[in-house]
Design a protein around this motif. Structure first.
Motif, PDB file in Angstrom:
ATOM      1  N   VAL A   7       0.826  -1.209   0.000  1.00  0.00           N
ATOM      2  CA  VAL A   7       0.000   0.000   0.000  1.00  0.00           C
ATOM      3  C   VAL A   7       0.860   1.258   0.000  1.00  0.00           C
ATOM      4  CG1 VAL A   7      -2.114  -1.002   0.919  1.00  0.00           C
ATOM      5  CG2 VAL A   7      -0.356  -0.182   2.484  1.00  0.00           C
ATOM      6  N   THR A   8       2.151   1.111   0.282  1.00  0.00           N
ATOM      7  CA  THR A   8       3.065   2.254   0.191  1.00  0.00           C
ATOM      8  C   THR A   8       3.712   2.332  -1.187  1.00  0.00           C
ATOM      9  OG1 THR A   8       4.897   0.965   1.095  1.00  0.00           O
ATOM     10  CG2 THR A   8       3.535   2.228   2.670  1.00  0.00           C
ATOM     11  N   GLU A   9       3.203   1.531  -2.135  1.00  0.00           N
ATOM     12  CA  GLU A   9       3.631   1.524  -3.542  1.00  0.00           C
ATOM     13  C   GLU A   9       4.944   0.787  -3.810  1.00  0.00           C
ATOM     14  OE1 GLU A   9       1.634   2.470  -6.071  1.00  0.00           O
ATOM     15  OE2 GLU A   9       0.180   2.912  -4.523  1.00  0.00           O
ATOM     16  N   ALA A  10       5.460   0.059  -2.838  1.00  0.00           N
ATOM     17  CA  ALA A  10       6.669  -0.737  -3.080  1.00  0.00           C
ATOM     18  C   ALA A  10       6.302  -1.910  -3.989  1.00  0.00           C
ATOM     19  CB  ALA A  10       7.243  -1.250  -1.768  1.00  0.00           C
ATOM     20  N   PRO A  11       7.012  -2.077  -5.124  1.00  0.00           N
ATOM     21  CA  PRO A  11       6.711  -3.206  -6.020  1.00  0.00           C
ATOM     22  C   PRO A  11       6.989  -4.540  -5.315  1.00  0.00           C
ATOM     23  CG  PRO A  11       8.257  -1.648  -7.032  1.00  0.00           C
ATOM     24  CD  PRO A  11       8.094  -1.242  -5.610  1.00  0.00           C
ATOM     25  N   LEU A  12       6.050  -5.483  -5.462  1.00  0.00           N
ATOM     26  CA  LEU A  12       6.207  -6.791  -4.832  1.00  0.00           C
ATOM     27  C   LEU A  12       6.319  -7.907  -5.867  1.00  0.00           C
ATOM     28  CD1 LEU A  12       3.627  -6.383  -1.927  1.00  0.00           C
ATOM     29  CD2 LEU A  12       6.125  -6.211  -1.784  1.00  0.00           C
ATOM     30  N   ARG A  13       5.411  -7.925  -6.856  1.00  0.00           N
ATOM     31  CA  ARG A  13       5.429  -8.976  -7.869  1.00  0.00           C
ATOM     32  C   ARG A  13       4.553  -8.559  -9.046  1.00  0.00           C
ATOM     33  NH1 ARG A  13       3.810 -14.102  -5.347  1.00  0.00           N
ATOM     34  NH2 ARG A  13       6.003 -14.171  -4.800  1.00  0.00           N
ATOM     35  N   ILE A  14       4.962  -8.968 -10.232  1.00  0.00           N
ATOM     36  CA  ILE A  14       4.136  -8.784 -11.420  1.00  0.00           C
ATOM     37  C   ILE A  14       3.800 -10.170 -11.956  1.00  0.00           C
ATOM     38  CG2 ILE A  14       4.064  -7.959 -13.807  1.00  0.00           C
ATOM     39  CD1 ILE A  14       5.825  -5.627 -12.946  1.00  0.00           C
ATOM     40  N   ILE A  15       2.515 -10.381 -12.189  1.00  0.00           N
ATOM     41  CA  ILE A  15       2.040 -11.628 -12.773  1.00  0.00           C
ATOM     42  C   ILE A  15       1.423 -11.287 -14.118  1.00  0.00           C
ATOM     43  CG2 ILE A  15       0.414 -13.550 -12.545  1.00  0.00           C
ATOM     44  CD1 ILE A  15       0.605 -13.145  -9.474  1.00  0.00           C
ATOM     45  N   ALA A  16       1.846 -11.996 -15.155  1.00  0.00           N
ATOM     46  CA  ALA A  16       1.295 -11.795 -16.501  1.00  0.00           C
ATOM     47  C   ALA A  16       0.598 -13.083 -16.926  1.00  0.00           C
ATOM     48  CB  ALA A  16       2.409 -11.430 -17.475  1.00  0.00           C
ATOM     49  N   LEU A  17      -0.662 -12.962 -17.281  1.00  0.00           N
ATOM     50  CA  LEU A  17      -1.449 -14.109 -17.740  1.00  0.00           C
ATOM     51  C   LEU A  17      -1.833 -13.909 -19.203  1.00  0.00           C
ATOM     52  CD1 LEU A  17      -3.999 -14.487 -14.785  1.00  0.00           C
ATOM     53  CD2 LEU A  17      -1.868 -15.750 -15.129  1.00  0.00           C
ATOM     54  N   ALA A  18      -1.639 -14.923 -20.016  1.00  0.00           N
ATOM     55  CA  ALA A  18      -2.082 -14.864 -21.406  1.00  0.00           C
ATOM     56  C   ALA A  18      -3.602 -14.730 -21.442  1.00  0.00           C
ATOM     57  CB  ALA A  18      -1.640 -16.115 -22.149  1.00  0.00           C
ATOM     58  N   LEU A  19      -4.104 -13.891 -22.330  1.00  0.00           N
ATOM     59  CA  LEU A  19      -5.550 -13.678 -22.439  1.00  0.00           C
ATOM     60  C   LEU A  19      -6.252 -14.747 -23.264  1.00  0.00           C
ATOM     61  CD1 LEU A  19      -5.969  -9.835 -22.850  1.00  0.00           C
ATOM     62  CD2 LEU A  19      -6.722 -11.265 -20.960  1.00  0.00           C
ATOM     63  N   GLY A  20      -5.504 -15.541 -24.019  1.00  0.00           N
ATOM     64  CA  GLY A  20      -6.098 -16.556 -24.878  1.00  0.00           C
ATOM     65  C   GLY A  20      -7.190 -17.380 -24.217  1.00  0.00           C
ATOM     66  N   PRO A  21      -6.939 -17.959 -23.033  1.00  0.00           N
ATOM     67  CA  PRO A  21      -7.966 -18.780 -22.397  1.00  0.00           C
ATOM     68  C   PRO A  21      -9.234 -18.009 -22.007  1.00  0.00           C
ATOM     69  CG  PRO A  21      -5.811 -19.237 -21.451  1.00  0.00           C
ATOM     70  CD  PRO A  21      -5.657 -18.037 -22.331  1.00  0.00           C
ATOM     71  N   PHE A  22      -9.141 -16.680 -21.937  1.00  0.00           N
ATOM     72  CA  PHE A  22     -10.282 -15.858 -21.521  1.00  0.00           C
ATOM     73  C   PHE A  22     -11.081 -15.303 -22.706  1.00  0.00           C
ATOM     74  CE2 PHE A  22      -7.196 -15.510 -18.077  1.00  0.00           C
ATOM     75  CZ  PHE A  22      -7.981 -15.734 -16.964  1.00  0.00           C
ATOM     76  N   ARG A  23     -10.522 -15.364 -23.904  1.00  0.00           N
ATOM     77  CA  ARG A  23     -11.115 -14.656 -25.051  1.00  0.00           C
ATOM     78  C   ARG A  23     -12.570 -15.024 -25.332  1.00  0.00           C
ATOM     79  NH1 ARG A  23      -7.420 -11.328 -26.825  1.00  0.00           N
ATOM     80  NH2 ARG A  23      -5.251 -11.971 -27.017  1.00  0.00           N
ATOM     81  N   ARG A  24     -12.896 -16.319 -25.325  1.00  0.00           N
ATOM     82  CA  ARG A  24     -14.280 -16.712 -25.606  1.00  0.00           C
ATOM     83  C   ARG A  24     -15.219 -16.154 -24.545  1.00  0.00           C
ATOM     84  NH1 ARG A  24     -17.775 -19.964 -23.495  1.00  0.00           N
ATOM     85  NH2 ARG A  24     -16.255 -21.027 -22.196  1.00  0.00           N
TER      86      ARG A  24
END
Length: 156
Positions: free
Chosen positions: A67-84
């Protein structure tokens, strides 16, 4: 010990969506999400957390920060499975808007709304499964995040 929840949510563009029903869904999802959620990233210090959510280069980006804006982790998920699901969600929202504007019967509007809820449930299950082992979510948090994924996708 802190709470394992989101205290802040940041979307890339707060401008209203072109569809008023999608905008209402987005606004309600943000309000409900911040009012109550469970968001527990594995291996990170205790929360609460800030989440920067965006779609970039065909991926859903979850930028988790303190909450103090310190970066903790970035997760990237492919959108392909969500497209339909996203495509179906947008079609259902458009159908709902048309039914309301054209004065459709209550039964028709309720049937469309049930379809929308079903898509939310399916999207929530898929999102929770894709985040399994990385972030633990409760079902309502996953549903609200899926709504936001659809809203972000509509801006593309």
């Amino acid at each position: 010990m802190g709470e394992q929840c989101l205290q802040r949510l940041v979307l890339p563009d707060q401008a209203p969506l072109p569809n008023p029903y999608a905008e209402a869904d987005r606004s309600q999802a943000v309000a409900d999400l911040l009012a109550q959620n469970r968001f527990d990233p594995a291996g990170l210090p205790a929360g609460p957390y800030a989440l920067y959510l965006e779609i970039r280069e065909g991926r859903l980006i979850l930028d988790i920060r303190s909450v103090t804006e310190a970066p903790l982790r970035i997760i990237a998920l492919a959108l392909g499975p969500f497209r339909r699901l996203i495509k179906d969600y947008h079609m259902v929202v458009a159908s709902h808007e048309a039914a309301v504007t054209e004065g459709g019967s209550d039964a028709r509007i309720q049937a469309i709304d049930m379809g929308r809820r079903g898509l939310h449930n399916e999207g929530a299950e898929l999102l929770a499964a894709r985040l399994d082992g990385r972030v633990t979510l409760d079902f309502e948090t996953a549903r609200r995040l899926f709504t936001l994924v659809c809203a972000l996708h509509q801006r593309i």
